[in-house]
Design a protein around this motif. Structure first.
Motif, PDB file in Angstrom:
ATOM      1  N   PHE A 221      26.054  43.216 -23.836  1.00  0.00           N
ATOM      2  CA  PHE A 221      25.123  42.121 -23.791  1.00  0.00           C
ATOM      3  C   PHE A 221      24.926  41.399 -24.918  1.00  0.00           C
ATOM      4  CE2 PHE A 221      23.162  45.347 -20.704  1.00  0.00           C
ATOM      5  CZ  PHE A 221      22.752  44.419 -19.398  1.00  0.00           C
ATOM      6  N   THR A 222      24.791  40.001 -24.515  1.00  0.00           N
ATOM      7  CA  THR A 222      24.348  39.032 -25.621  1.00  0.00           C
ATOM      8  C   THR A 222      22.873  38.865 -25.580  1.00  0.00           C
ATOM      9  OG1 THR A 222      26.585  37.880 -25.466  1.00  0.00           O
ATOM     10  CG2 THR A 222      24.703  36.687 -26.293  1.00  0.00           C
ATOM     11  N   ILE A 223      22.216  39.048 -26.808  1.00  0.00           N
ATOM     12  CA  ILE A 223      20.837  39.119 -26.702  1.00  0.00           C
ATOM     13  C   ILE A 223      20.483  37.339 -26.814  1.00  0.00           C
ATOM     14  CG2 ILE A 223      18.801  39.471 -28.100  1.00  0.00           C
ATOM     15  CD1 ILE A 223      20.420  41.904 -27.192  1.00  0.00           C
ATOM     16  N   GLU A 224      19.809  36.927 -25.692  1.00  0.00           N
ATOM     17  CA  GLU A 224      19.085  35.602 -25.718  1.00  0.00           C
ATOM     18  C   GLU A 224      17.971  35.381 -26.564  1.00  0.00           C
ATOM     19  OE1 GLU A 224      20.057  33.094 -22.528  1.00  0.00           O
ATOM     20  OE2 GLU A 224      21.849  33.707 -23.555  1.00  0.00           O
ATOM     21  N   CYS A 225      16.895  36.189 -26.296  1.00  0.00           N
ATOM     22  CA  CYS A 225      15.673  36.156 -27.094  1.00  0.00           C
ATOM     23  C   CYS A 225      14.986  37.287 -27.122  1.00  0.00           C
ATOM     24  CB  CYS A 225      14.810  35.218 -26.616  1.00  0.00           C
ATOM     25  SG  CYS A 225      14.091  35.411 -25.151  1.00  0.00           S
ATOM     26  N   VAL A 226      14.010  37.460 -28.397  1.00  0.00           N
ATOM     27  CA  VAL A 226      13.318  38.937 -28.673  1.00  0.00           C
ATOM     28  C   VAL A 226      12.112  38.253 -28.872  1.00  0.00           C
ATOM     29  CG1 VAL A 226      13.170  40.704 -30.134  1.00  0.00           C
ATOM     30  CG2 VAL A 226      15.220  39.965 -29.506  1.00  0.00           C
ATOM     31  N   ILE A 227      11.055  38.845 -28.090  1.00  0.00           N
ATOM     32  CA  ILE A 227       9.738  38.363 -28.054  1.00  0.00           C
ATOM     33  C   ILE A 227       8.950  39.321 -28.521  1.00  0.00           C
ATOM     34  CG2 ILE A 227       7.872  37.223 -26.970  1.00  0.00           C
ATOM     35  CD1 ILE A 227       9.833  36.012 -25.061  1.00  0.00           C
ATOM     36  N   GLU A 228       8.163  39.179 -29.833  1.00  0.00           N
ATOM     37  CA  GLU A 228       7.070  40.143 -30.104  1.00  0.00           C
ATOM     38  C   GLU A 228       5.896  39.486 -29.524  1.00  0.00           C
ATOM     39  OE1 GLU A 228       8.166  42.768 -33.819  1.00  0.00           O
ATOM     40  OE2 GLU A 228       8.166  40.160 -34.271  1.00  0.00           O
ATOM     41  N   SER A 229       5.178  39.418 -28.669  1.00  0.00           N
ATOM     42  CA  SER A 229       4.308  38.691 -27.846  1.00  0.00           C
ATOM     43  C   SER A 229       3.196  38.388 -28.625  1.00  0.00           C
ATOM     44  CB  SER A 229       4.110  38.964 -26.288  1.00  0.00           C
ATOM     45  OG  SER A 229       3.081  38.456 -25.550  1.00  0.00           O
ATOM     46  N   ASP A 230       2.627  37.125 -28.611  1.00  0.00           N
ATOM     47  CA  ASP A 230       1.310  36.763 -28.632  1.00  0.00           C
ATOM     48  C   ASP A 230       0.313  37.115 -27.609  1.00  0.00           C
ATOM     49  OD1 ASP A 230       2.055  35.381 -31.019  1.00  0.00           O
ATOM     50  OD2 ASP A 230       2.645  33.629 -29.954  1.00  0.00           O
ATOM     51  N   VAL A 231      -0.957  36.664 -27.595  1.00  0.00           N
ATOM     52  CA  VAL A 231      -1.840  37.159 -26.637  1.00  0.00           C
ATOM     53  C   VAL A 231      -1.789  35.997 -25.590  1.00  0.00           C
ATOM     54  CG1 VAL A 231      -4.347  37.342 -26.082  1.00  0.00           C
ATOM     55  CG2 VAL A 231      -3.531  38.719 -28.097  1.00  0.00           C
ATOM     56  N   SER A 232      -1.870  36.170 -24.484  1.00  0.00           N
ATOM     57  CA  SER A 232      -1.973  35.223 -23.338  1.00  0.00           C
ATOM     58  C   SER A 232      -3.104  34.248 -23.530  1.00  0.00           C
ATOM     59  CB  SER A 232      -1.958  35.855 -21.859  1.00  0.00           C
ATOM     60  OG  SER A 232      -2.140  34.723 -20.892  1.00  0.00           O
ATOM     61  N   THR A 233      -2.869  32.797 -23.202  1.00  0.00           N
ATOM     62  CA  THR A 233      -3.941  31.928 -23.312  1.00  0.00           C
ATOM     63  C   THR A 233      -5.028  32.271 -22.060  1.00  0.00           C
ATOM     64  OG1 THR A 233      -2.628  30.472 -21.670  1.00  0.00           O
ATOM     65  CG2 THR A 233      -2.403  29.980 -24.254  1.00  0.00           C
ATOM     66  N   ASN A 234      -4.626  33.181 -21.202  1.00  0.00           N
ATOM     67  CA  ASN A 234      -5.729  33.584 -20.330  1.00  0.00           C
ATOM     68  C   ASN A 234      -6.941  34.257 -20.733  1.00  0.00           C
ATOM     69  OD1 ASN A 234      -4.059  32.688 -18.161  1.00  0.00           O
ATOM     70  ND2 ASN A 234      -3.007  34.292 -17.850  1.00  0.00           N
TER      71      ASN A 234
END
Length: 263
Positions: free
Chosen positions: A206-219
């Motif tokens: 695989f090629t890594i497109e993005c790695v996200i350490e997620s923020d809290v949802s605006t919900n």
């Protein structure tokens, strides 16, 4: 040993599956995490063939169906989950299989536009084989998207609102819990570092497109924060990401470039 863990986890998931009906499913990527509407990782799945690894109660597949996916496929270790998924997807033609994600059960190769896993991939007892299988299922140019507990999150403890590190992040292995969701349902969950997930993806091709350490949802913006020592809490999530999300792509195997570079 792996066979024993799979049987133990399957039996326990069959017992606790009712706790997870519609939980941790798209458009959510995990507890308090940014949603697909916020991240737009899947783009437009219209007319896509999609495969859900650890499909659970089928609600992520239902989301994909409502977004116009042309074929719905799902795999889950739990027979109880598969039966619930059949009910969830009763108005759609879905191909659902009760099987471990680590095993080749004859799913079509070089076939799917998107393979994804929402809070399930970390259960695999064999990450290498699982990623290699997923790579084989995808068409060139296809995407693999998964979410799981942030690998450091299991070590974060909270006591009276003070968050601290417990145990060693450096030590990989597995953790066995005697109870799951408050029931006598023992489970064994592998413990891996972030670089293990990333490196095994790369080794699989695989090629890594993005790695996200997620923020809290605006919900959750309007929700007042309260100090909490629960494993998942808004209090903790606003200080450390609950969830790791990775999007990877299968390259064009002949040229070593993304097909969509020429679209």
């Amino acid at each position: 040993m792996i066979v024993d863990i799979l049987k133990q986890n399957k039996d326990s998931w069959d017992k606790v599956a009712h706790h997870f009906n519609g939980i941790d499913a798209l458009p959510s990527f995990g507890p308090f995490t940014q949603s697909e509407e916020e991240l737009n990782l899947f783009g437009h799945p219209t007319n896509q063939k999609v495969l859900d690894i650890g499909c659970g109660s089928g609600h992520s597949l239902l989301y994909m169906a409502e977004k116009g996916a042309s074929e719905l496929w799902g795999v889950d270790l739990s027979e109880t989950q598969i039966e619930q998924a059949k009910e969830t997807l009763k108005d759609f033609a879905a191909q659902l299989y009760c099987a471990p994600m680590e095993q080749d059960i004859g799913l079509p190769k070089v076939y799917f536009d998107t393979v994804y896993s929402i809070y399930a991939i970390g259960w695999t007892t064999d990450l290498k084989s699982t990623f290699e299988l997923i790579y084989s299922y995808l068409k060139p140019g296809g995407n693999f998207i998964f979410s799981w507990d942030h690998p450091l999150y299991v070590h974060l403890k909270s006591q009276d609102g003070q968050i601290f590190l417990d145990g060693s992040y450096q030590d990989e292995g597995s953790i066995t819990y005697a109870r799951f969701k408050g029931e006598e349902a023992p489970v064994t969950i592998p413990k891996r570092k972030m670089n293990t997930y990333i490196n095994e993806l790369i080794k699989a091709g695989f090629t890594i497109e993005c790695v996200i350490e997620s923020d809290v949802s605006t919900n959750f913006d309007s929700i007042k924060e309260e100090v909490s020592d629960r494993y998942y809490s808004l209090y903790k999530a606003r200080r450390f990401p609950t969830t790791l999300i990775i999007k990877a792509k299968k390259m064009n195997e002949l040229t070593g470039v993304h097909l969509n570079n020429f679209s």
